[in-house]
Design an enzyme around this catalytic site. Structure first.
Site, short mmCIF file in Angstrom:
data_model
loop_
_atom_site.label_atom_id
_atom_site.label_comp_id
_atom_site.label_asym_id
_atom_site.label_seq_id
_atom_site.Cartn_x
_atom_site.Cartn_y
_atom_site.Cartn_z
N HIS A 34 5.52 6.00 -2.46
CA HIS A 34 6.99 6.99 -3.31
C HIS A 34 6.80 8.19 -3.81
O HIS A 34 7.59 9.38 -3.21
CB HIS A 34 7.88 6.13 -4.35
CG HIS A 34 7.64 4.35 -3.74
ND1 HIS A 34 7.59 3.22 -4.70
CD2 HIS A 34 7.60 3.99 -2.55
CE1 HIS A 34 7.31 2.40 -4.67
NE2 HIS A 34 7.64 2.49 -3.04
N ALA A 88 3.11 1.47 3.12
CA ALA A 88 4.36 0.93 2.62
C ALA A 88 5.20 1.67 2.23
O ALA A 88 6.38 1.47 1.89
CB ALA A 88 4.62 -0.44 2.28
N CYS A 147 0.65 -1.30 0.03
CA CYS A 147 -0.06 -0.19 0.00
C CYS A 147 0.98 1.35 0.02
O CYS A 147 1.75 1.08 0.14
CB CYS A 147 -0.88 0.00 0.98
SG CYS A 147 -0.07 0.29 2.77
N ARG A 199 12.73 -4.24 5.31
CA ARG A 199 14.08 -4.58 4.17
C ARG A 199 15.86 -4.27 4.91
O ARG A 199 16.24 -4.99 4.05
CB ARG A 199 13.19 -3.65 3.62
CG ARG A 199 12.32 -3.28 3.29
CD ARG A 199 11.41 -2.05 2.75
NE ARG A 199 11.81 -2.35 1.05
CZ ARG A 199 12.34 -1.68 0.19
NH1 ARG A 199 12.96 -0.77 0.62
NH2 ARG A 199 13.05 -2.02 -1.19
S1 SF4 Z 1 -0.96 -1.41 6.02
FE1 SF4 Z 1 -1.95 0.39 7.08
S2 SF4 Z 1 -1.54 2.02 6.22
FE2 SF4 Z 1 -1.56 -0.39 4.81
S3 SF4 Z 1 -3.17 -0.67 3.77
FE3 SF4 Z 1 -3.46 -1.58 5.41
S4 SF4 Z 1 -4.42 -0.41 7.21
FE4 SF4 Z 1 -3.33 1.38 5.35
#
Ligand code: SF4
Lengths: 74, 491
Positions: free
Chosen positions: B195, B65, B62, B96
């Site tokens: 990014h 991330a 996502c 990572r």
């Molecule tokens: S990891 Fe966290 S920020 Fe990413 S989609 Fe899931 S809930 Fe949302």
């Protein structure tokens, strides 16, 4: 209207970048490319066309401009 | 197995797509292609950067991330608050393997999970107060931090908290940089937008902080941008850039610091490793500060040589000589590596499915070892990435964008590569299928793979995986029908 950025590519051409949609493409033709007038319609390699208001002189590249979408595929 | 022809590859794609319902099939077909080097524009054959189909198993991450995990996370002397529920941050802290030097918890913080740990009441009443409190607390407990970034998780955007206001106020109070990053996971189709958002945040809150301040510069100042120092990658690259006479003034963001980021506008050339995650900031610096940038590739001696010469072309003869000197110095070492491993790896076929730049950049390294990449794909690439990839890949090889778990498995079953390179989520599936596998995100806990030193490790790791005797022991003895198969790699 959207912000775009035009820069020179390594091979000497111009490339077009539309941050909002992360669209990057080469410019195949630019309507005005003269010492006293630069801009107008930009034709992209993907077939799209954008319009920037002509400037009085060629800008220093890279440059950020406002562009209007005339016609874009997808 | 021999290489597939164009027709065979096309029919393979069709066969694999057969299981989908009509609509999904139509959509997925656009993301799969047979490579044709004659195509100039990737969008004619492959669609990318689109929302994944509901119901398929995608391997994407996502936006959070992309920002917290990839771009900001490795900046070691800042504290990155995972603002929202606790889980998102727990899975993205130092995962990572972005190596860094420093005393974790004292002056560096990349491996610690700082989170606002949202509870129901924070969702109902808003978390701004909590955020302000956390920042004060952090400042008390970790006074050596150089700055703070607030990485929003999904709920922050949903409840509409004003993290910008809190950050501005906190920045005044603690007199440090506090960067609000609006990288809620639901934005965009993959980590790629994260990014971009992270780059924009650096542009708005960090980059111009030292404008007009003195800086002792040299004509040879460069930066390494978009190298996350996984297993020490950036160090392995930096070492010979310095050897050829350049001065590396900043590393983004692996083993990077806030000060380095702030000094980046003083560089003469930005060297961009991961184009996908950091082209945005490079473009900005080119426009605002007139710093040119170039994309380089430090995987395998052939590509390193190419890149070093292209880098040197930006500078005077000093550096050009330096580049040649470095190339000559490492040549014998590289030849020895190739002499040792090429005979053991020659002709092996590899399928890749990775992220930002590796699906195309590592091809050269495999080719240096006599191996061939027969399929490659990106999790979150855009069209311009595929434009670059088409030229690197052989004709009639397979390209897959945002491949689903099912598709990748089927492709591997049919193409039967000798090695698959992808991430942890794919690793055990393929190992259980009896196919040698390397994680190409984290280098399978090895590395570095960049640079000359890295290539030696890369070659050893590939050999170690491919020629491991365990692959000959997949069938239990009692099921073996005729004479036991020869274990070819016992050496
Ligand atoms: S990891 Fe966290 S920020 Fe990413 S989609 Fe899931 S809930 Fe949302």
């Amino acid at each position: 209207m959207a912000n775009i950025m035009i820069r020179k590519t390594a091979s000497g051409g111009l490339s077009f970048y539309l941050p909002k949609r992360d669209l990057e493409d080469n410019i195949v033709s630019i309507e005005f490319d003269q010492a006293d007038k630069w801009g107008g319609e930009l034709k992209l390699a993907n077939g799209g066309t954008y319009y920037v208001d002509p400037l009085d002189a060629p800008p220093k590249l890279p440059v950020s401009l406002r562009a209007k979408r005339v016609d874009a595929p997808e | 197995m021999s290489t597939l022809t164009r027709e065979e590859t096309e029919s393979l794609i069709q066969e694999v797509l057969e299981v989908y319902p009509e609509k999904a099939k139509k959509d997925r077909a656009k993301h799969l292609a047979v490579n044709d080097q004659a195509v100039e524009q990737s969008k004619k054959c492959i669609t990318s950067n689109r929302k994944s189909q509901p119901g398929v198993m995608t391997i994407r991450g996502c936006a959070y991330a992309g920002s917290r995990g990839v771009v900001w996370g490795p900046v070691k002397d800042m504290i990155h608050i995972s603002h929202g529920p606790v889980g998102c941050g727990q899975y993205s802290r130092g995962g990572r393997r972005n190596y860094y030097v420093g005393a974790t918890g004292v002056n560096t913080f990349a491996e610690i999970n700082f989170t606002s740990d949202f509870q129901e009441k924070d969702i109902v009443f808003g978390g701004d107060k909590k955020l302000a409190k956390i920042i004060t607390e952090i400042e008390q407990l970790f006074p050596l931090n150089k700055g703070i970034s607030v990485q929003s998780e999904c709920p922050i955007g949903l409840i509409g908290d004003d993290i910008e206001a809190v950050s501005k106020k906190a920045a005044k109070e603690i007199n440090k940089v506090v960067v609000p990053v609006r990288c809620e996971g639901f934005r965009g189709v993959s980590q790629s937008l994260g990014h971009h958002i992270a780059n924009d945040a650096i542009r708005d809150w960090v980059l111009s902080n030292r404008d007009g301040k003195e800086f002792e510069s040299t004509p040879y100042d460069v930066t390494i941008i978009g190298d996350y120092n996984i297993g020490g990658d950036a160090w392995a690259s930096r070492i010979f850039l310095e050897e050829m006479g350049l001065r590396v003034i900043a590393q983004w963001s692996g083993d990077g610091t806030l000060a380095e980021m702030e000094n980046t506008p003083k560089a003469k050339l930005n060297l961009l490793h991961c184009y996908r995650s950091m082209n945005y900031i490079s473009r900005h610096m080119e426009e605002k500060y007139g710093i040119p940038w170039m994309e380089y590739n430090f995987f395998g001696p052939t590509k390193i040589e190419e890149s070093l010469r292209r880098i040197a072309a930006f500078f005077d003869d000093n550096i050009k000589e330096g580049a040649e000197r470095v190339i000559a110095k490492y040549k014998p070492m590289m030849e020895a590596v190739i002499a040792k491993y090429k005979p053991r790896l020659q002709g092996k076929r590899v399928m890749l499915y990775v992220g930002g730049l590796r699906p195309r950049h590592v091809i050269g390294a495999y080719e240096d070892l006599g191996m061939e990449v027969v399929g490659t794909g990106y999790e979150f690439a855009h069209n311009d990435d595929y434009d670059r990839t088409i030229k690197e890949m052989g004709n009639a090889t397979l390209l897959y964008d945002d491949v689903t778990g099912f598709e990748l498995e089927e492709f591997v079953k049919r193409i039967k590569p000798d090695l698959v390179g992808s991430g942890i989520k794919e690793k055990y599936i393929f190992q259980k299928m009896g196919i040698p596998f390397r994680q190409m995100h984290s280098w399978d806990y090895s590395g570095p793979y960049h640079g000359y030193d890295g290539f030696a490790i890369f070659a050893r790791d590939m050999d170690m995986t491919l020629n491991n005797p365990c692959w000959g022991k997949q069938v239990p003895p009692w099921k073996k029908s005729a004479a036991p198969e020869e274990v070819k790699a016992a050496a």
